[in-house]
Design a protein around this motif. Structure first.
Motif, short mmCIF file in Angstrom:
data_model
loop_
_atom_site.label_atom_id
_atom_site.label_comp_id
_atom_site.label_asym_id
_atom_site.label_seq_id
_atom_site.Cartn_x
_atom_site.Cartn_y
_atom_site.Cartn_z
N MET A 1 -100.98 -1.93 -9.17
CA MET A 1 -102.30 -2.01 -9.77
C MET A 1 -102.32 -1.27 -11.11
N LYS A 2 -103.28 -1.64 -11.94
CA LYS A 2 -103.52 -0.90 -13.17
C LYS A 2 -104.70 0.04 -12.91
N ILE A 3 -104.43 1.34 -12.99
CA ILE A 3 -105.41 2.35 -12.62
C ILE A 3 -105.69 3.26 -13.82
N ALA A 4 -106.96 3.46 -14.11
CA ALA A 4 -107.36 4.43 -15.14
C ALA A 4 -107.94 5.65 -14.43
N VAL A 5 -107.54 6.83 -14.87
CA VAL A 5 -108.05 8.07 -14.29
C VAL A 5 -108.78 8.84 -15.38
N VAL A 6 -110.10 8.92 -15.24
CA VAL A 6 -110.93 9.68 -16.17
C VAL A 6 -110.83 11.16 -15.80
N ALA A 7 -110.69 12.03 -16.79
CA ALA A 7 -110.50 13.47 -16.57
C ALA A 7 -109.19 13.73 -15.84
N ALA A 8 -108.15 13.05 -16.27
CA ALA A 8 -106.83 13.18 -15.64
C ALA A 8 -106.20 14.54 -15.88
N ASN A 9 -106.74 15.33 -16.82
CA ASN A 9 -106.19 16.66 -17.07
C ASN A 9 -106.61 17.69 -16.04
N ALA A 12 -107.57 17.85 -9.82
CA ALA A 12 -107.68 16.68 -8.94
C ALA A 12 -107.14 15.45 -9.65
N GLY A 13 -107.49 15.31 -10.94
CA GLY A 13 -107.01 14.17 -11.71
C GLY A 13 -105.49 14.11 -11.76
N GLN A 14 -104.87 15.24 -11.99
CA GLN A 14 -103.41 15.28 -12.06
C GLN A 14 -102.78 14.91 -10.72
N ALA A 15 -103.38 15.37 -9.63
CA ALA A 15 -102.85 15.05 -8.30
C ALA A 15 -102.96 13.56 -8.01
N ILE A 16 -104.07 12.96 -8.43
CA ILE A 16 -104.28 11.52 -8.20
C ILE A 16 -103.31 10.70 -9.04
N LYS A 36 -102.19 16.16 -19.91
CA LYS A 36 -101.37 17.08 -19.12
C LYS A 36 -100.80 16.40 -17.88
N SER A 37 -101.25 15.19 -17.60
CA SER A 37 -100.82 14.50 -16.39
C SER A 37 -99.50 13.76 -16.64
N GLN A 38 -99.00 13.12 -15.59
CA GLN A 38 -97.75 12.37 -15.67
C GLN A 38 -97.97 10.90 -16.05
N ALA A 39 -99.19 10.53 -16.39
CA ALA A 39 -99.53 9.12 -16.65
C ALA A 39 -98.64 8.52 -17.74
N GLN A 40 -98.30 7.22 -17.56
CA GLN A 40 -97.45 6.54 -18.55
C GLN A 40 -98.21 6.25 -19.84
N LYS A 41 -99.52 6.00 -19.71
CA LYS A 41 -100.33 5.64 -20.87
C LYS A 41 -101.49 6.61 -21.00
N VAL A 42 -101.97 6.79 -22.23
CA VAL A 42 -103.03 7.76 -22.48
C VAL A 42 -104.06 7.17 -23.45
N LEU A 43 -105.33 7.36 -23.13
CA LEU A 43 -106.41 7.09 -24.08
C LEU A 43 -107.16 8.40 -24.26
N GLU A 44 -107.06 8.95 -25.47
CA GLU A 44 -107.70 10.25 -25.76
C GLU A 44 -109.09 9.98 -26.32
N LYS A 45 -110.10 10.17 -25.47
CA LYS A 45 -111.47 9.83 -25.85
C LYS A 45 -112.43 10.53 -24.90
N ASP A 185 -103.26 16.12 -0.42
CA ASP A 185 -103.66 15.21 0.66
C ASP A 185 -104.90 14.42 0.29
N TYR A 186 -105.79 15.01 -0.49
CA TYR A 186 -106.96 14.26 -0.98
C TYR A 186 -106.49 13.10 -1.84
N ALA A 187 -105.49 13.34 -2.68
CA ALA A 187 -104.95 12.27 -3.53
C ALA A 187 -104.36 11.15 -2.69
N ILE A 188 -103.73 11.49 -1.59
CA ILE A 188 -103.21 10.47 -0.68
C ILE A 188 -104.35 9.61 -0.14
N ALA A 189 -105.43 10.28 0.29
CA ALA A 189 -106.60 9.54 0.79
C ALA A 189 -107.20 8.65 -0.29
#
Length: 209
Positions: A1-9, A12-16, A36-45, A185-189
């Motif tokens: 899937m293509k997933i966007a994570v808002v507030a990935a820094n 909780a965002g980093q774990a997800i 700061k996350s491991q995401a492959q792509k970034v939108l700084e906004k 574990d929350y990220a797993i859920a």
């Protein structure tokens, strides 16, 4: 899937992001400052500057946004209204990292955890602000949202057990009488719900076994 994570820094965002990547999904971090996350792509906004076009093409948008100072607490509502508004009428699912304070004390769904006499007073404003955000989200009937409340004790550096209890709107304890879950574990859920999509337009809750 293509997933966007808002507030990935955020934590909780980093774990997800990490859990999504481990499962082979394509992840874009939507952040205000350097990723700061491991995401492959970034939108700084800034979240409030995001447009409908920015969120087009994603299967899922997750928001891990948090605000804690008194003057920013209303953003728990305005952030959800803004993001849900951008996704209204689309097939993109919208998952929210929620709070525990808005969970109900019993099946009557009248009193919330934050109303309990032993709920820490210093956390009541935050809990009430997040509860207001959830109520605002419930009004978006044309959005495929899911709100996931963590356990009362949301443990930043807790163990990743790979297991959890799935509950609903009512505050739930495990067999040891505890309400606790690690960020991992929350990220797993969260990713299980992303992949299975069984709770559209519902609030669910998760806690550790």
């Amino acid at each position: 899937m293509k997933i966007a994570v808002v507030a990935a820094n955020g934590l909780a965002g980093q774990a997800i992001v990490a859990e999504a990547l481990a499962r082979g999904h394509e992840v874009t971090a939507l952040v205000r400052s350097k990723n700061k996350s491991q995401a492959q792509k970034v939108l700084e906004k800034d979240l409030f500057d995001l447009t409908r076009e920015d969120l087009t093409g994603f299967d899922v948008v997750v928001t891990a946004f948090g605000a804690f100072s008194p003057e920013l607490l209303p953003q728990h509502t305005t952030s959800l209204e803004h993001l849900a508004g951008l996704l209204e009428g689309t097939d993109t699912r919208f998952l929210v990292v929620g709070g525990a304070g808005s969970l109900y004390l019993d099946e009557s769904l009248t009193s919330q955890l934050s109303d309990a006499p032993d709920f820490p007073a210093e956390f009541k404003p935050l809990a009430k602000a997040m509860a207001q955000g959830l109520e605002a989200l419930r009004r978006f009937n044309q959005v495929k949202w899911t709100y996931i409340s963590p356990a009362a004790d949301f443990v930043e550096d807790g163990e990743k057990t790979g297991d959890y209890i799935l509950a609903g709107e009512v505050f739930t304890l495990n067999e040891a009488g505890q309400s606790s879950i690690s960020y991992a574990d929350y990220a797993i859920a969260m990713l299980d719900e992303i992949e299975q999509g069984q709770h559209i337009q519902e609030r669910i809750s998760v806690l550790g076994k």
